[in-house]
Design an enzyme around this catalytic site. Structure first.
Site, PDB file in Angstrom:
ATOM      1  N   PRO A   9      46.918   4.146  48.500  1.00  0.00           N
ATOM      2  CA  PRO A   9      48.228   3.461  48.093  1.00  0.00           C
ATOM      3  C   PRO A   9      49.465   4.196  47.989  1.00  0.00           C
ATOM      4  O   PRO A   9      49.471   5.450  47.656  1.00  0.00           O
ATOM      5  CB  PRO A   9      47.832   3.306  46.604  1.00  0.00           C
ATOM      6  CG  PRO A   9      46.678   4.178  46.158  1.00  0.00           C
ATOM      7  CD  PRO A   9      45.914   4.481  47.555  1.00  0.00           C
ATOM      8  N   ASN A  10      50.571   3.543  48.039  1.00  0.00           N
ATOM      9  CA  ASN A  10      52.056   4.019  48.296  1.00  0.00           C
ATOM     10  C   ASN A  10      52.272   5.107  49.561  1.00  0.00           C
ATOM     11  O   ASN A  10      53.482   5.537  49.487  1.00  0.00           O
ATOM     12  CB  ASN A  10      52.367   4.704  46.942  1.00  0.00           C
ATOM     13  CG  ASN A  10      52.332   3.627  45.771  1.00  0.00           C
ATOM     14  OD1 ASN A  10      52.716   2.507  45.850  1.00  0.00           O
ATOM     15  ND2 ASN A  10      51.245   3.976  44.684  1.00  0.00           N
ATOM     16  N   ARG A  17      59.780   7.365  49.582  1.00  0.00           N
ATOM     17  CA  ARG A  17      59.419   7.632  47.953  1.00  0.00           C
ATOM     18  C   ARG A  17      59.407   9.081  47.555  1.00  0.00           C
ATOM     19  O   ARG A  17      59.134   9.779  48.160  1.00  0.00           O
ATOM     20  CB  ARG A  17      57.729   7.107  47.877  1.00  0.00           C
ATOM     21  CG  ARG A  17      57.160   7.486  46.645  1.00  0.00           C
ATOM     22  CD  ARG A  17      55.559   7.263  46.660  1.00  0.00           C
ATOM     23  NE  ARG A  17      55.189   7.649  45.399  1.00  0.00           N
ATOM     24  CZ  ARG A  17      53.833   8.213  45.356  1.00  0.00           C
ATOM     25  NH1 ARG A  17      53.097   7.872  46.336  1.00  0.00           N
ATOM     26  NH2 ARG A  17      53.297   8.437  44.185  1.00  0.00           N
ATOM     27  N   TYR A  22      57.555  14.405  48.622  1.00  0.00           N
ATOM     28  CA  TYR A  22      56.819  13.880  49.828  1.00  0.00           C
ATOM     29  C   TYR A  22      57.613  14.039  51.320  1.00  0.00           C
ATOM     30  O   TYR A  22      57.103  13.869  52.254  1.00  0.00           O
ATOM     31  CB  TYR A  22      56.402  12.546  49.817  1.00  0.00           C
ATOM     32  CG  TYR A  22      55.470  12.205  48.762  1.00  0.00           C
ATOM     33  CD1 TYR A  22      54.255  12.523  48.599  1.00  0.00           C
ATOM     34  CD2 TYR A  22      55.814  11.579  47.301  1.00  0.00           C
ATOM     35  CE1 TYR A  22      53.349  12.387  47.706  1.00  0.00           C
ATOM     36  CE2 TYR A  22      55.116  11.542  46.289  1.00  0.00           C
ATOM     37  CZ  TYR A  22      53.623  11.890  46.566  1.00  0.00           C
ATOM     38  OH  TYR A  22      52.780  11.672  45.608  1.00  0.00           O
ATOM     39  N   ASN A  71      43.426  10.592  52.695  1.00  0.00           N
ATOM     40  CA  ASN A  71      44.232  10.906  51.550  1.00  0.00           C
ATOM     41  C   ASN A  71      44.481   9.663  50.733  1.00  0.00           C
ATOM     42  O   ASN A  71      45.024   8.529  51.105  1.00  0.00           O
ATOM     43  CB  ASN A  71      45.853  11.080  51.928  1.00  0.00           C
ATOM     44  CG  ASN A  71      46.779  11.275  50.835  1.00  0.00           C
ATOM     45  OD1 ASN A  71      46.654  11.069  49.906  1.00  0.00           O
ATOM     46  ND2 ASN A  71      47.931  11.923  51.209  1.00  0.00           N
ATOM     47  N   ALA A  74      46.547   8.115  44.868  1.00  0.00           N
ATOM     48  CA  ALA A  74      46.001   8.029  43.332  1.00  0.00           C
ATOM     49  C   ALA A  74      44.704   7.608  43.073  1.00  0.00           C
ATOM     50  O   ALA A  74      43.950   7.957  42.155  1.00  0.00           O
ATOM     51  CB  ALA A  74      46.863   6.854  42.552  1.00  0.00           C
ATOM     52  N   GLU A  95      39.596  15.618  52.722  1.00  0.00           N
ATOM     53  CA  GLU A  95      40.456  15.220  51.477  1.00  0.00           C
ATOM     54  C   GLU A  95      41.749  15.933  51.726  1.00  0.00           C
ATOM     55  O   GLU A  95      41.635  17.059  51.589  1.00  0.00           O
ATOM     56  CB  GLU A  95      39.697  15.258  50.198  1.00  0.00           C
ATOM     57  CG  GLU A  95      40.685  14.793  49.182  1.00  0.00           C
ATOM     58  CD  GLU A  95      40.036  15.187  47.761  1.00  0.00           C
ATOM     59  OE1 GLU A  95      40.971  14.881  46.992  1.00  0.00           O
ATOM     60  OE2 GLU A  95      38.948  15.208  47.609  1.00  0.00           O
ATOM     61  N   HIS A  97      46.029  16.178  50.583  1.00  0.00           N
ATOM     62  CA  HIS A  97      47.068  15.714  49.724  1.00  0.00           C
ATOM     63  C   HIS A  97      48.210  16.385  50.110  1.00  0.00           C
ATOM     64  O   HIS A  97      48.240  17.583  50.235  1.00  0.00           O
ATOM     65  CB  HIS A  97      46.661  15.900  48.323  1.00  0.00           C
ATOM     66  CG  HIS A  97      45.522  15.258  47.758  1.00  0.00           C
ATOM     67  ND1 HIS A  97      45.708  13.910  47.113  1.00  0.00           N
ATOM     68  CD2 HIS A  97      44.171  15.814  47.671  1.00  0.00           C
ATOM     69  CE1 HIS A  97      44.445  13.756  47.017  1.00  0.00           C
ATOM     70  NE2 HIS A  97      43.373  14.519  47.022  1.00  0.00           N
ATOM     71  N   ARG A 104      50.826  19.036  39.289  1.00  0.00           N
ATOM     72  CA  ARG A 104      51.403  17.897  38.866  1.00  0.00           C
ATOM     73  C   ARG A 104      50.548  17.302  37.632  1.00  0.00           C
ATOM     74  O   ARG A 104      50.158  18.186  36.754  1.00  0.00           O
ATOM     75  CB  ARG A 104      51.206  16.831  39.846  1.00  0.00           C
ATOM     76  CG  ARG A 104      52.102  17.114  41.078  1.00  0.00           C
ATOM     77  CD  ARG A 104      52.187  16.119  42.195  1.00  0.00           C
ATOM     78  NE  ARG A 104      52.810  14.842  41.885  1.00  0.00           N
ATOM     79  CZ  ARG A 104      52.782  13.714  42.498  1.00  0.00           C
ATOM     80  NH1 ARG A 104      51.832  13.706  43.586  1.00  0.00           N
ATOM     81  NH2 ARG A 104      53.202  12.863  42.074  1.00  0.00           N
TER      82      ARG A 104
END
Length: 137
Positions: A9-10, A17, A22, A71, A74, A95, A97, A104
Site C-alpha cells: 500500500p501507498n 508521497r 521516500y 515491500n 504498512a 523483505e 523497506h 520511525r
C-alpha cells in the site's frame, strides 16, 4: 533468473508521497534502471493497496520464481496473512523497506514477514531493492 517485486500500500505514490522519506523517483522509473542494470534477470512487478491481492501474487510466484522482493508497506506490521503466505511458499523472499522503520513510529518495529523471510533490508532508500537483487545473485 526470474525475480518478482511486490510492493504494498501507498508505494504507488513514490515520487509524490513524503519525498523527504521516500525520495522523488517513481518506482516505475527506478524499475527501468534496475532492468538496464540487470539484463540477465526477468523482472515481474506488481503493486497493490489490497492485502489479498499481495497474498495472491505471493502464491502465484512462490513456487516457480527464483526470488521475491517484498515491500509490504504498512501491511508488514499488521498482516498475519501475508506473513503466513511467505511461510507457505518455497521461493525465497527478501523483505525490503525504503525507510529505516526502526527510526520511525514504534508500531513499525514489528514485522510479521521477517520471521519467514530469507533476509531483511531496511533503510537504504530505493537501493534496498538492488541490495535484495544482489542477494539472489
Amino acid at each position: 533468473m526470474k525475480i518478482a517485486i511486490l510492493n504494498g500500500p501507498n508505494l504507488n505514490l513514490l515520487g509524490k508521497r513524503e519525498p523527504e522519506i521516500y525520495g522523488n523517483l517513481t518506482f516505475e522509473a527506478y524499475l527501468s534502471d534496475l532492468k538496464s542494470k540487470f539484463p540477465e534477470i526477468s523482472f515481474t512487478y506488481f503493486q497493490s493497496n489490497i492485502e489479498g491481492e499481495l497474498i495472491d501474487q505471493l502464491h502465484a510466484y512462490g513456487f516457480s520464481y527464483d526470488g521475491i522482493i517484498l515491500n509490504a508497506g504498512a501491511y508488514t506490521h499488521t498482516s498475519i496473512g501475508i506473513g503466513d503466505a511467505v511461510k507457505g511458499i518455497t521461493t525465497p523472499v527478501i523483505e525490503v523497506h525504503i525507510s529505516n522503520t526502526f527510526s520511525r513510529e514504534e508500531f513499525r518495529h514489528q514485522s510479521y514477514i521477517s520471521p519467514n523471510a530469507k533476509g531483511v533490508i531496511i533503510g537504504f532508500g530505493l537501493q534496498s531493492y538492488e541490495l535484495a537483487i544482489q542477494s539472489f545473485l
